[in-house]
Design an enzyme around this catalytic site. Structure first.
Site, short mmCIF file in Angstrom:
data_model
loop_
_atom_site.label_atom_id
_atom_site.label_comp_id
_atom_site.label_asym_id
_atom_site.label_seq_id
_atom_site.Cartn_x
_atom_site.Cartn_y
_atom_site.Cartn_z
N GLN A 134 0.83 -1.21 0.00
CA GLN A 134 0.00 0.00 0.00
C GLN A 134 0.86 1.26 0.00
O GLN A 134 0.34 2.35 -0.19
CB GLN A 134 -0.95 0.00 1.21
CG GLN A 134 -2.08 -1.00 1.09
CD GLN A 134 -3.10 -0.96 2.23
OE1 GLN A 134 -3.34 -1.96 2.87
NE2 GLN A 134 -3.70 0.20 2.48
N ARG A 137 -9.73 -0.08 7.17
CA ARG A 137 -10.71 0.78 6.52
C ARG A 137 -11.12 1.96 7.38
O ARG A 137 -12.30 2.27 7.55
CB ARG A 137 -11.94 0.01 6.07
CG ARG A 137 -12.60 0.74 4.91
CD ARG A 137 -13.69 -0.02 4.25
NE ARG A 137 -14.19 0.79 3.14
CZ ARG A 137 -14.48 0.31 1.95
NH1 ARG A 137 -14.33 -0.96 1.69
NH2 ARG A 137 -14.92 1.09 1.00
N CYS A 138 -10.12 2.60 7.98
CA CYS A 138 -10.39 3.83 8.71
C CYS A 138 -9.07 4.55 8.82
O CYS A 138 -8.03 3.99 8.57
CB CYS A 138 -10.94 3.55 10.10
SG CYS A 138 -9.76 2.75 11.17
#
Lengths: 287, 807
Positions: free
Chosen positions: B238, B385-386
């Site tokens: 990522q 996912r935050c």
């Protein structure tokens, strides 16, 4: 998730398959749809040296319905069970149960024979076959024999089938027309085994329940025929008291393990709820 | 005769497919045809495979590793252990949190499934066979699986490598299993305010250990070219540039001799931010063998060994006046980090941005303290996912506000509305020091409540409760309200860095002679649709249709330096860099146009896709014409070509927010929950692609459903991990997923070049408390204050049973 090395065999006839099992001995395992065996092999919890694949055995395919006599070839897929209108007419609970197994992709490949023969208490078909009092046809080196489903399951993954035998067909005498049925399954998600499930088949004689039969899924180390619970309904008016007695009798024979679905107490409770709701649904459907 | 009609302004805007256009995702053509190129699709000549021997124990001494049988197996080439890595000083690697993590177990193992040895073989089957044949002798040690017991006096020492180190990366360590204490706010003042409050509520809110569980697991292919000395690693990264720099620092290979490539990535959700032992081992194996080495973990390895999320035990305390004005908030957190502190937070923030825990409310004084501890569990603590620890903060405050509402006997929506930060207070500085950039919370809340018909829902619930009391139903209706504020877009270099690398991001644009373009960014899409949306930002900025712009990311040899994609930072940071680089292009284009039109620069104005002479729009040069001119005209004072690069250091974070409402029915006899309705109103500032936003919200809500209703990684008292396969770990399918209703308001960020705030993670941050509040609400009238996640069947039933509802 990589299986160990194995040799792959693909016999064309039942005799050839049985012969292979005899000659290869303990290191050979039959594979049908493979949805139980292959994951176990990937985890190396099963390490067969020989796989005997049954998919070319045409004798093990096809559904036959003649009056109330139903024969399911062992290699019939769950999807074929769902698709057969003749079967849905004669014995609709089979479709209802098959629709609650995993997801469509798995049902295209998973077989009814594998589901009942594996002896996994989490599989859905064994509980149903106990309720329907089905018989399994086994072919081995000494010929063919039939074993009642109710005599088949000894313990988790231990059954009356010997290693040299192949389960070739399931024979069912369908309940009379107008019977009521329901398979109720509680699960956490699509593809999960049941927290608890119940198969109920009822035949009514006016307001009286003439015959009742209850099978239970995944609440003990084998699927269970709930004999006392069935007896509690038989001859009753299916009133609250009779249902409560059947629920209590069903719960009394459970012995589930604690797992991710919850502790034993909860799974037994859910089993009772599934019996209660399946009886109510079957009664609604009975003529 | 020239009958060609001139396109209208609207037609020209439409052709660009710029900001606000629901342009279809350009990535989907290859993904839906099975033509994606993921790391496991990479096949190189002579490529070898690596696979791990992993620990069956949660805590044990490694007495002996016998690789003889494995090495004798066909196809097995090498078995690497910590002893082999020690001479290279690679048996430990730095984590992003300032700790170190064992690459291969150094004399002892600290969690089940920890990497112990790396088997290198000619194919993945031989590697797996080799793993089976490595014999490891262990001596079991007592385990610590309960974070609350980690700092007991007699707790076993987990990290012997840190023995005697009383100073950690984030200050003093007060116990051998203590990692850090971090705090912010006015503790004494907050305590005083709580003492003076009319009403105080306190609750331990645990956010269970979960896992991002992307569909594609982590993996890489490492290839050392012995001729030119260049190491190339394709992997599920990522943050490819950060990986390159870290790889250079720990291997001493010069940074220009390392190339990191992120190909298509099948979901990340924070799981693919960190550096894992597999990457190091594959690289070492390739350097040693001179052949490419692939390592791909399986699903069980992914769930049990690569980064988990959450595992926060949060004790919240809120004080309020008796009419419902919140006067103070304190929160003490015990953070279970597992065996190594491998959180992926900005380095100066060991608890991420947890201090956003005052949420959307105007709370005058607050305090937050976090203690991190080691346990015998897998390392991680990533932002699933935050943004960093934001979903934990939002869950805590949103549950606590509901708990307060019960205590005050007030409607939870009314209590929220009463305490929301007011529009005129923005920019708003929170008690814990954040400067919220923009918001109009009341409008969002009012719109949400009106759209769902909140008053009618509460009336329906009252009727349901009566019917339940009367024995007419066994189902209870729950309504969950959440109003969340995210903090995303890390971040300003002055306080946000990862291992010293400032968290700016970048974009480099090259316009081709015929008027199409390529833009390269420092981020990397894992499904977010960057190739679609970044082209839209540029289309609006430079007047070239989005379909004529290629977006390229993920190759450190070609992309400008950036810190990658996580924490909803791509749009706030790289999206801003894209707009700024576009503006540089436009500035030069204006000079070219002025030359071509023989007017002064200031006599031109920009109009959609061209510069036109003010007051005489007939005289204009389109961007396409300008692009060609930049390559074929000798313009005095201007270099040829049309290129620009921008490195964007954001002046502030962005603060997306939203109002979510969940309506569900609970079957008290089975614990089964039916989500009847879920309404999500998001304000993410300027909306780049409404269709992609909607898709992001759907995905985030589905993960919120998964977390709140079933995802959990647990450890038993002997250190065995449970929930580590998809048999138990809940990944919802379409069958379990309800219909999502999405809505929006649009309050642009004042400091972002296009006003966008980021949205990918909002639905997880707001969704989880909305679900959990709804479940709690179903039982609230029976006196329940808090029941924890996951709200799976048996826990819900147990709650009902505890309240005497199961008969």
């Amino acid at each position: 998730m990589i299986p160990g090395a194995f040799d792959y065999h693909r016999p064309k006839t039942v005799d050839e398959a049985v012969g292979l099992l005899s000659s290869l001995g303990d290191d050979a395992t039959v594979v049908a749809g493979g949805h139980s065996l292959i994951p176990m092999m990937k985890l190396r919890m099963a390490v067969p040296e020989h796989l005997v694949d049954l998919q070319d055995l045409d004798d093990l395919k096809g559904i036959s319905v003649s009056g109330t006599a139903v024969t399911l070839g062992a290699m019939v897929t769950q999807n074929e069970l769902i698709a057969s209108n003749a079967l849905a007419q004669a014995c609709p609970i089979i479709r209802e149960t098959a629709l609650q197994i995993a997801d469509p992709q798995i049902r295209y490949v998973g077989t009814v024979g594998g589901n009942v023969a594996n002896g996994d208490p989490g599989n859905d078909m064994p509980g149903l076959m106990l309720a329907l009092d089905a018989a399994y046809e086994l072919v081995g080196p000494d010929g063919t024999r039939e074993v009642r489903a109710r005599d088949f399951y000894d313990a988790a993954f231990f059954t009356a089938r010997s290693d040299g035998e192949i389960l070739t067909a399931i024979k069912i005498s369908a309940p009379p027309a107008g019977h009521g049925w329901s398979y109720m399954k509680q699960k956490r998600k699509i593809g999960d085994y049941a927290t608890a499930a119940a198969a109920v088949v009822l035949t009514m004689d006016g307001a009286t329940c003439a015959i009742a039969s209850i099978g239970l899924t995944n609440v003990a180390d084998t699927a269970l025929f709930a004999e006392a619970a069935s007896a509690a309904l038989t001859g009753s008016d299916l009133g609250d008291a009779a249902i409560a007695e059947a629920v209590a009798a069903a719960k009394a024979i459970t012995n589930p393990a604690q797992d991710g679905r919850g502790p034993a107490e909860f799974r037994t409770h859910v089993c009772g709820m599934m019996v209660q709701r399946a009886v109510a649904r079957a009664a609604e459907r009975a003529a | 005769m020239n009958e060609q009609s001139t396109p209208t302004s609207a037609e020209r805007v439409e052709k660009l497919q710029g900001l606000g256009s629901s342009r279809k995702r350009v990535e989907d053509v290859r993904f839906t045809q099975g033509k994606g190129n993921y790391v496991d699709d990479i096949k190189l000549p002579g490529m070898l495979f690596g696979d791990f021997v992993r620990s069956p124990y949660g805590h044990a001494r490694v007495k002996k590793i016998d690789a003889e049988a494995a090495l004798a197996a066909p196809g097995v080439l090498a078995v690497i252990t910590a002893e082999d890595l020690k001479p290279l000083n690679l048996h430990y690697m730095p984590t992003l949190a300032g700790d170190v993590q064992a690459v291969l177990a150094d004399e002892k193992v600290l969690f089940q499934n920890q990497e112990v040895a790396f088997v290198v073989a000619e194919d993945r089957y031989a590697a797996a066979d080799g793993v089976e044949l490595v014999e490891v002798e262990y001596e079991g040690l007592p385990v610590v699986v309960d974070a609350f017991k980690a700092m007991d006096d007699d707790a076993p020492v987990l990290r012997e490598d840190l023995e005697g180190k009383t100073e950690g990366a984030h200050g003093p360590r007060k116990h051998h299993n203590h990692i850090f204490h971090w705090e912010v706010g006015d503790q004494a003042g907050t305590e005083k305010a709580l003492e003076e409050a009319d009403v105080v509520v306190e609750e331990l809110i645990t956010y269970p250990r979960s896992h991002p569980s992307p569909i594609e697991t982590c993996g890489c292919v490492a290839s050392m070219d012995k001729v030119n000395g260049k190491l190339t690693i394709w992997g599920t990264f990522q943050a490819p540039h950060a990986v390159r720099t870290v790889a250079s620092l720990i291997t001493n290979i010069a940074e220009h001799n390392i190339r990191i490539v992120s190909p298509d990535i099948g979901g990340g959700f924070g799981n693919k931010v960190g550096v894992y032992p597999g990457y190091i081992c594959a690289a070492v194996a390739s350097i040693v063998t001179g052949q490419p080495v692939k390592w791909i973990e399986d699903k069980i390895e992914n769930l049990t060994a690569t980064a988990f999320a959450r595992d926060y035990h949060m004790t919240g305390k809120i004080g309020a006046t008796k009419d419902g004005r919140i006067t103070a908030l304190s929160c003490n957190v015990l953070a279970d980090h597992g065996a190594f502190d491998a959180c992926a937070d900005p380095t100066k923030f060991p608890a991420g941005f947890f201090s956003i825990c005052t949420g959307s409310y105007d709370i005058p004084i607050a305090y937050a303290g976090v203690d991190g501890v080691y346990t015998n569990k897998a390392p991680g603590g990533v932002a699933y996912r935050c943004s960093f620890r934001v979903t934990e903060a939002a869950y805590m405050i949103e549950r606590m506000v509901d708990v307060l509402a019960r205590k005050l006997d007030m409607d939870p929506a009314e209590l929220r509305t009463k305490n929301l930060i007011k529009k005129e207070q923005f920019p708003y500085t929170s008690a814990l020091g954040w400067e919220y950039d923009s918001g109009d919370y009341q409008t969002a809340m009012t719109k949400a409540l009106e759209t769902v018909g909140y008053t009618a829902l509460r009336e329906e619930q009252a009727a349901n409760r009566k019917a339940f009391e009367a024995g007419e139903t066994r189902s209870l209706m729950g309504i969950g309200v959440a109003f969340f504020t995210e903090i995303v877009g890390a971040g300003p270099v002055k306080n946000c860095d990862i291992l010293g690398l400032g968290m700016f991001d970048s974009c480099e644009i090259r316009i081709h002679p015929t008027g199409s373009a390529i833009a390269r960014l420092g981020t990397i899409s894992q499904g977010q649709g960057h190739a679609t949306t970044f082209a839209q930002i540029l289309a609006s900025e430079i007047g070239i249709p989005a379909e004529d712009i290629t977006i390229e990311e993920g190759d450190t040899d070609t992309a400008p330096y950036g810190l990658g994609t996580y924490g909803s930072r791509s749009t706030p940071v790289a999206g801003a860099a894209t707009a700024m680089a576009g503006r540089k292009i436009r500035a030069k284009a204006q000079m070219i146009a002025a030359y071509l039109l023989e007017v002064h620069d200031n006599d031109l104005e920009w109009d959609i896709d061209r510069f036109q002479v003010k007051g005489n729009p007939e005289r204009s040069k389109t961007m396409k014409e300008i692009a060609f001119a930049s390559y074929n005209q000798a313009i005095p004072g201007l270099e040829p070509g049309l290129e620009a690069v921008s490195y964007y250091d954001p002046p502030n974070m962005t603060y997306p927010y939203g109002a979510y409402i969940c309506v569900l029915d609970v079957d008290v006899d089975t614990g089964v929950i039916d989500v009847r309705r879920f309404y999500a109103l998001d304000d993410c500032g300027t909306r780049i692609n409404p269709m992609i936003i909607e898709g992001q919200v759907h995905g985030g809500l589905t993960e919120a459903l998964a977390i709140s209703m079933g995802q959990e990684i647990t450890y038993d008292e002997t250190g065995n991990v449970h929930g580590g396969s998809l048999l138990d770990f809940f990944l919802p399918t379409a069958v379990e997923t309800p219909v999502w209703e999405t809505d929006h308001t649009e309050t642009p960020s004042p400091h972002h070049p296009i006003g966008a705030k980021g949205v990918g993670e909002s639905p997880n941050v707001g969704g989880v408390p909305a679900f959990s509040n709804a479940v709690n609400d179903a039982f609230a009238h029976f006196g329940l204050t808090h029941t924890g996640m996951p709200h799976d069947h048996w826990r819900v039933w147990k709650t009902a049973q505890g309240l005497g509802l199961t008969g």
